[in-house]
Design a protein around this motif. Structure first.
Motif, PDB file in Angstrom:
ATOM      1  N   VAL A   1     142.245  76.583  73.006  1.00  0.00           N
ATOM      2  CA  VAL A   1     143.472  75.821  72.774  1.00  0.00           C
ATOM      3  C   VAL A   1     143.365  74.962  71.518  1.00  0.00           C
ATOM      4  N   ALA A   2     142.172  74.514  71.218  1.00  0.00           N
ATOM      5  CA  ALA A   2     141.984  73.683  70.022  1.00  0.00           C
ATOM      6  C   ALA A   2     142.277  74.434  68.735  1.00  0.00           C
ATOM      7  N   THR A   3     142.325  75.769  68.793  1.00  0.00           N
ATOM      8  CA  THR A   3     142.687  76.548  67.597  1.00  0.00           C
ATOM      9  C   THR A   3     144.198  76.632  67.427  1.00  0.00           C
ATOM     10  N   LEU A   4     144.946  76.094  68.357  1.00  0.00           N
ATOM     11  CA  LEU A   4     146.409  76.119  68.319  1.00  0.00           C
ATOM     12  C   LEU A   4     146.906  74.697  68.073  1.00  0.00           C
ATOM     13  N   PRO A   5     147.167  74.328  66.838  1.00  0.00           N
ATOM     14  CA  PRO A   5     147.528  72.935  66.513  1.00  0.00           C
ATOM     15  C   PRO A   5     148.667  72.380  67.359  1.00  0.00           C
ATOM     16  N   GLU A   6     149.660  73.219  67.653  1.00  0.00           N
ATOM     17  CA  GLU A   6     150.805  72.733  68.418  1.00  0.00           C
ATOM     18  C   GLU A   6     150.440  72.350  69.846  1.00  0.00           C
ATOM     19  N   GLU A   7     149.299  72.845  70.331  1.00  0.00           N
ATOM     20  CA  GLU A   7     148.874  72.532  71.685  1.00  0.00           C
ATOM     21  C   GLU A   7     147.950  71.317  71.739  1.00  0.00           C
ATOM     22  N   VAL A   8     147.461  70.868  70.601  1.00  0.00           N
ATOM     23  CA  VAL A   8     146.484  69.780  70.565  1.00  0.00           C
ATOM     24  C   VAL A   8     147.106  68.456  70.137  1.00  0.00           C
ATOM     25  N   GLU A   9     148.160  68.522  69.336  1.00  0.00           N
ATOM     26  CA  GLU A   9     148.732  67.314  68.732  1.00  0.00           C
ATOM     27  C   GLU A   9     149.043  66.223  69.746  1.00  0.00           C
ATOM     28  N   SER A  10     149.585  66.598  70.884  1.00  0.00           N
ATOM     29  CA  SER A  10     149.988  65.603  71.886  1.00  0.00           C
ATOM     30  C   SER A  10     148.944  65.406  72.979  1.00  0.00           C
ATOM     31  N   ARG A  11     147.742  65.914  72.756  1.00  0.00           N
ATOM     32  CA  ARG A  11     146.713  65.840  73.792  1.00  0.00           C
ATOM     33  C   ARG A  11     145.413  65.268  73.219  1.00  0.00           C
ATOM     34  N   PRO A  12     145.384  63.968  72.968  1.00  0.00           N
ATOM     35  CA  PRO A  12     144.194  63.362  72.345  1.00  0.00           C
ATOM     36  C   PRO A  12     142.946  63.426  73.205  1.00  0.00           C
ATOM     37  N   LYS A  13     143.093  63.377  74.531  1.00  0.00           N
ATOM     38  CA  LYS A  13     141.910  63.425  75.397  1.00  0.00           C
ATOM     39  C   LYS A  13     141.253  64.795  75.354  1.00  0.00           C
ATOM     40  N   LEU A  14     142.051  65.823  75.194  1.00  0.00           N
ATOM     41  CA  LEU A  14     141.503  67.168  75.047  1.00  0.00           C
ATOM     42  C   LEU A  14     140.655  67.255  73.784  1.00  0.00           C
ATOM     43  N   LYS A  15     141.185  66.714  72.702  1.00  0.00           N
ATOM     44  CA  LYS A  15     140.430  66.726  71.440  1.00  0.00           C
ATOM     45  C   LYS A  15     139.165  65.885  71.555  1.00  0.00           C
ATOM     46  N   GLU A  16     139.260  64.741  72.238  1.00  0.00           N
ATOM     47  CA  GLU A  16     138.078  63.890  72.418  1.00  0.00           C
ATOM     48  C   GLU A  16     136.996  64.637  73.204  1.00  0.00           C
ATOM     49  N   PHE A  17     137.405  65.390  74.219  1.00  0.00           N
ATOM     50  CA  PHE A  17     136.445  66.163  74.999  1.00  0.00           C
ATOM     51  C   PHE A  17     135.716  67.166  74.111  1.00  0.00           C
ATOM     52  N   ILE A  18     136.461  67.870  73.288  1.00  0.00           N
ATOM     53  CA  ILE A  18     135.859  68.871  72.410  1.00  0.00           C
ATOM     54  C   ILE A  18     134.906  68.214  71.418  1.00  0.00           C
TER      55      ILE A  18
ATOM     56  N   GLU B   1     122.712  77.254  67.217  1.00  0.00           N
ATOM     57  CA  GLU B   1     121.646  77.705  66.327  1.00  0.00           C
ATOM     58  C   GLU B   1     121.044  79.021  66.818  1.00  0.00           C
ATOM     59  N   ARG B   2     120.869  79.141  68.122  1.00  0.00           N
ATOM     60  CA  ARG B   2     120.267  80.357  68.660  1.00  0.00           C
ATOM     61  C   ARG B   2     121.264  81.505  68.752  1.00  0.00           C
ATOM     62  N   GLY B   3     122.504  81.192  69.081  1.00  0.00           N
ATOM     63  CA  GLY B   3     123.494  82.239  69.302  1.00  0.00           C
ATOM     64  C   GLY B   3     124.151  82.763  68.050  1.00  0.00           C
ATOM     65  N   GLY B   4     124.119  81.981  66.974  1.00  0.00           N
ATOM     66  CA  GLY B   4     124.721  82.424  65.731  1.00  0.00           C
ATOM     67  C   GLY B   4     126.219  82.121  65.669  1.00  0.00           C
ATOM     68  N   ARG B   5     126.893  82.789  64.772  1.00  0.00           N
ATOM     69  CA  ARG B   5     128.308  82.530  64.486  1.00  0.00           C
ATOM     70  C   ARG B   5     129.129  82.504  65.779  1.00  0.00           C
ATOM     71  N   TYR B   6     129.949  81.446  65.896  1.00  0.00           N
ATOM     72  CA  TYR B   6     130.782  81.286  67.081  1.00  0.00           C
ATOM     73  C   TYR B   6     132.131  80.740  66.670  1.00  0.00           C
ATOM     74  N   GLU B   7     133.121  81.594  66.694  1.00  0.00           N
ATOM     75  CA  GLU B   7     134.478  81.195  66.343  1.00  0.00           C
ATOM     76  C   GLU B   7     135.434  81.805  67.361  1.00  0.00           C
ATOM     77  N   VAL B   8     136.286  80.972  67.929  1.00  0.00           N
ATOM     78  CA  VAL B   8     137.286  81.476  68.839  1.00  0.00           C
ATOM     79  C   VAL B   8     138.655  81.270  68.217  1.00  0.00           C
ATOM     80  N   SER B   9     139.519  82.237  68.357  1.00  0.00           N
ATOM     81  CA  SER B   9     140.867  82.139  67.815  1.00  0.00           C
ATOM     82  C   SER B   9     141.806  82.981  68.657  1.00  0.00           C
ATOM     83  N   PHE B  10     142.812  82.334  69.232  1.00  0.00           N
ATOM     84  CA  PHE B  10     143.769  83.028  70.075  1.00  0.00           C
ATOM     85  C   PHE B  10     145.171  82.908  69.510  1.00  0.00           C
ATOM     86  N   HIS B  11     145.291  82.907  68.190  1.00  0.00           N
ATOM     87  CA  HIS B  11     146.608  82.839  67.571  1.00  0.00           C
ATOM     88  C   HIS B  11     147.386  84.118  67.862  1.00  0.00           C
TER      89      HIS B  11
END
Length: 211
Positions: free
Chosen positions: A170-187, A201-211
């Motif tokens: 959800v953090a990759t979706l700006p419209e879903e994060v703007e009004s949810r500061p506690k969610l951003k604080e958790f992340i 470091e052990r797992g390597g590249r990690y990017e999630v995107s659900f656009h």
């Protein structure tokens, strides 16, 4: 020794993080998604018939599903760490969030991803069902995070590890994060944890995107 069959940019990152939190020795076998389809390689079917990640092997056991893996590792290796005491209200909340992540939150996000990828992102299904449900659920999560630092209360548990993936999506979706500061604080809070950083470091590249 435990082996994590680790698919890039996937839920298996949570398993690495949990193992780092518990201080358990483990090995990683790496798998890469198909660049076009983004699906896991066929070689994962040799580990588990569904060919999905995460999967761990521990001696002669092969265990799939994030929640099942977390419960197995906690029950066998945690010595009471990262799980509230049985019979407490916190333990009930722990069980709830452990299963809510994949049972309620992720299906909606996956549905959005599939519809968008198949050109149905503007359909009535999205506007009439998926989008309102995502709003309902993540407003609920935001309200819960206003009550406590972590999902089960004041203490960090494996349920927070399990909940990390839908929140990172959800953090990759700006419209879903703007009004949810506690969610951003958790992340921000989990990203600062030493064990989280070691898992990256052990797992390597990690990017999630659900656009």
């Amino acid at each position: 020794m435990i082996t994590v069959h680790h698919l890039n940019n996937s839920r298996s990152q949570r398993v690495l993080w949990l193992l780092e939190e518990l201080g358990i020795k483990y090995e990683i076998k790496f798998y890469e998604r198909d660049a076009k389809t983004m699906l896991a390689p066929e070689s994962l079917r040799q580990v588990h018939p569904l060919g999905k990640s995460p999967v761990i092997t521990d001696a002669d056991l092969a265990i799939a599903e994030s929640g099942a893996i977390i419960e197995y590792l906690i029950d066998r290796y945690s010595n009471g760490r990262l799980v509230p005491a049985s019979g407490t209200p916190e333990h009930l909340r722990y069980k709830y969030w452990l299963h809510y992540a994949e049972g309620s939150a992720m299906p909606l996000l996956v549905m959005r991803l599939i519809l968008n990828n198949f050109g149905a992102g503007d359909s009535s299904v999205v506007s009439g069902f998926v989008a309102p449900q995502i709003k309902l659920h993540f407003d609920y999560i935001e309200a819960e995070l206003r009550k406590n630092t972590w999902f089960t209360g004041k203490e960090f548990t494996a349920a927070d590890i399990q909940m990390s993936f839908p929140l990172e999506v959800v953090a990759t979706l700006p419209e879903e994060v703007e009004s949810r500061p506690k969610l951003k604080e958790f992340i921000d809070r989990i990203h600062a944890l030493p064990a989280y950083k070691r898992a990256l470091e052990r797992g390597g590249r990690y990017e999630v995107s659900f656009h």
